[in-house]
Design an enzyme around this catalytic site. Structure first.
Site, PDB file in Angstrom:
ATOM      1  N   ASP A  86       0.829  -1.203   0.000  1.00 10.47           N
ATOM      2  CA  ASP A  86       0.000   0.000   0.000  1.00 10.47           C
ATOM      3  C   ASP A  86       0.868   1.258   0.000  1.00 10.47           C
ATOM      4  O   ASP A  86       0.634   2.185   0.774  1.00 10.47           O
ATOM      5  CB  ASP A  86      -0.937  -0.026   1.215  1.00 10.47           C
ATOM      6  CG  ASP A  86      -2.122   0.912   1.046  1.00 10.47           C
ATOM      7  OD1 ASP A  86      -2.257   1.521  -0.033  1.00 10.47           O
ATOM      8  OD2 ASP A  86      -2.902   1.046   2.006  1.00 10.47           O
ATOM      9  N   ASP A 136       2.488   2.246   7.645  1.00  4.08           N
ATOM     10  CA  ASP A 136       1.277   1.510   7.254  1.00  4.08           C
ATOM     11  C   ASP A 136       1.510   0.386   6.275  1.00  4.08           C
ATOM     12  O   ASP A 136       0.821   0.282   5.268  1.00  4.08           O
ATOM     13  CB  ASP A 136       0.231   2.473   6.675  1.00  4.08           C
ATOM     14  CG  ASP A 136      -0.402   3.286   7.774  1.00  4.08           C
ATOM     15  OD1 ASP A 136      -1.316   2.788   8.429  1.00  4.08           O
ATOM     16  OD2 ASP A 136       0.069   4.426   7.989  1.00  4.08           O
ATOM     17  N   ARG A 157      -0.131   8.970   1.023  1.00  7.50           N
ATOM     18  CA  ARG A 157      -0.856   9.048   2.295  1.00  7.50           C
ATOM     19  C   ARG A 157      -0.207   8.170   3.361  1.00  7.50           C
ATOM     20  O   ARG A 157      -0.458   8.352   4.551  1.00  7.50           O
ATOM     21  CB  ARG A 157      -2.321   8.632   2.096  1.00  7.50           C
ATOM     22  CG  ARG A 157      -2.504   7.210   1.654  1.00  7.50           C
ATOM     23  CD  ARG A 157      -3.935   6.780   1.421  1.00  7.50           C
ATOM     24  NE  ARG A 157      -3.925   5.474   0.765  1.00  7.50           N
ATOM     25  CZ  ARG A 157      -3.832   5.290  -0.553  1.00  7.50           C
ATOM     26  NH1 ARG A 157      -3.803   6.330  -1.354  1.00  7.50           N
ATOM     27  NH2 ARG A 157      -3.760   4.084  -1.064  1.00  7.50           N
ATOM     28  N   ASN A 158       0.616   7.202   2.946  1.00  5.52           N
ATOM     29  CA  ASN A 158       1.276   6.302   3.892  1.00  5.52           C
ATOM     30  C   ASN A 158       2.752   6.606   4.116  1.00  5.52           C
ATOM     31  O   ASN A 158       3.496   5.775   4.632  1.00  5.52           O
ATOM     32  CB  ASN A 158       1.098   4.851   3.440  1.00  5.52           C
ATOM     33  CG  ASN A 158      -0.346   4.402   3.612  1.00  5.52           C
ATOM     34  OD1 ASN A 158      -1.050   4.913   4.485  1.00  5.52           O
ATOM     35  ND2 ASN A 158      -0.797   3.485   2.787  1.00  5.52           N
TER      36      ASN A 158
END
Ligand code: ACK
Length: 307
Positions: free
Chosen positions: A168, A186, A172-173
């Protein structure tokens, strides 16, 4: 099914060296909330060998979380305890579910997620020059973009060395610490939605379709090479200061477009060399994509040449 900490937890044990006494944690505020998880800002006393209070981030669950979310959070701990690298978020300790809610304590990144950071600077840079004067640190130059990209490639190269697939990788991570050091976070199977539209709801959880390689979409195949594909999308996010990939494309149509050979075009402000790198990451054949070490070397050369 709601979470019952007293039910079957025999397979999950937190090693003594990671256990942290709950009474030495002071929760300060909520940083973010997903469907089942929460990230809290807190201070911790004498944690990870550091005397006095340190700022930390605490990952925990909402009261109505499912049992699966509890196991996911524990599995995040199991992954995090194996990694130690300047560009990967560091585990600091765990408050176990024996005496309260499960807390996974990680290093605090004062600038938050890279995606939000980039979007904020976009606003500051385009619409309010006075704000920029007040926040000179908030300027993001093309060189900063290359530096972020190189740091992330460095962390990913380490994760691929220890055979850990992220699954992922997205802006955003990535978290940014005080002096804008990128920290990959994450990873693993744990996934919660903090951005409403990024994950496409499917029967088996949520899928970040626009970051996924064709082989992940078609066959649920996740490898370091599918991470490289996502890294190419992340490069595009960096260059566009946090735009959402494939603007205007419905996730339902994406797989077919990709199979036909469709790829995002070069953002107007993007150097040809950087766009060429994105395209290499988006090679339909996983084995033809570059390795993270090759990506790192390429970016390192770009940065050295442009001094
Ligand atoms: O951009 P943000 O403020 O940074 O919003 C998200 C939110 O929590 C949900 O993920 C923030 N966050 C997550 N982990 C950390 C951390 N270790 N340090 C600081 N902020 C964090 C993230």
């Amino acid at each position: 099914t709601s979470l019952d900490p007293n039910s079957d937890t025999k397979s999950v044990k937190v090693e003594t060296k990671w256990k942290f006494p709950r009474q030495r944690i002071v929760i300060e505020q909520l940083l973010g909330e997903g469907e089942f998880g929460r990230v809290l800002k807190a201070k911790a006393f004498n944690i990870a060998g550091k005397p006095g209070y340190s700022l930390v981030a605490v990952k925990t669950l909402k009261p109505d979380a499912r049992k699966q979310d509890f196991y996911d959070l524990l599995s995040e701990y199991q992954l995090l305890k194996q990694v130690h690298h300047p560009h990967v978020i560091q585990l600091l300790g765990v408050c176990t579910h024996e005496d309260g809610p499960l807390y996974v304590i990680i290093e605090y990144a004062s600038q938050g997620s890279l995606r939000n950071y980039l979007r904020k600077t976009r606003h500051i840079m385009t619409s309010d020059l006075r704000l920029l004067e007040d926040n000179p640190d908030h300027r993001v130059t093309p060189r900063d973009i290359l530096s972020f990209a190189r740091q992330i490639a460095c962390g990913m190269s380490y994760l691929s060395d220890i055979k850990l697939v992220h699954r992922d990788l997205a802006a955003r991570n990535i978290l940014l610490s005080e002096n804008r050091v990128c920290k990959i976070s994450d990873f693993g199977l744990t996934r919660d939605i903090y951005e409403d539209n990024a994950y496409f709801k499917k029967s088996k959880g949520r899928v970040p379709v626009k970051w996924m390689a064709p082989e992940s979409l078609a066959d649920h195949l996740y490898t370091t090479k599918s991470d490289v594909w996502s890294y190419g999308i992340l490069l595009w996010e960096l260059v566009t200061l946090g735009a959402t990939p494939y603007p205007g494309v419905q996730v339902e149509n994406l797989y077919h477009l990709l199979k036909e050979g469709y790829r995002m075009e070069k953002p107007s402000n993007c150097a040809t060399s950087l766009y060429a790198l994105m395209k290499k990451c988006w090679n339909v054949r996983p084995d033809c994509r570059p390795s993270f070490l090759e990506i790192y070397d390429f970016l390192d050369n770009l940065l050295t040449d442009s001094i």
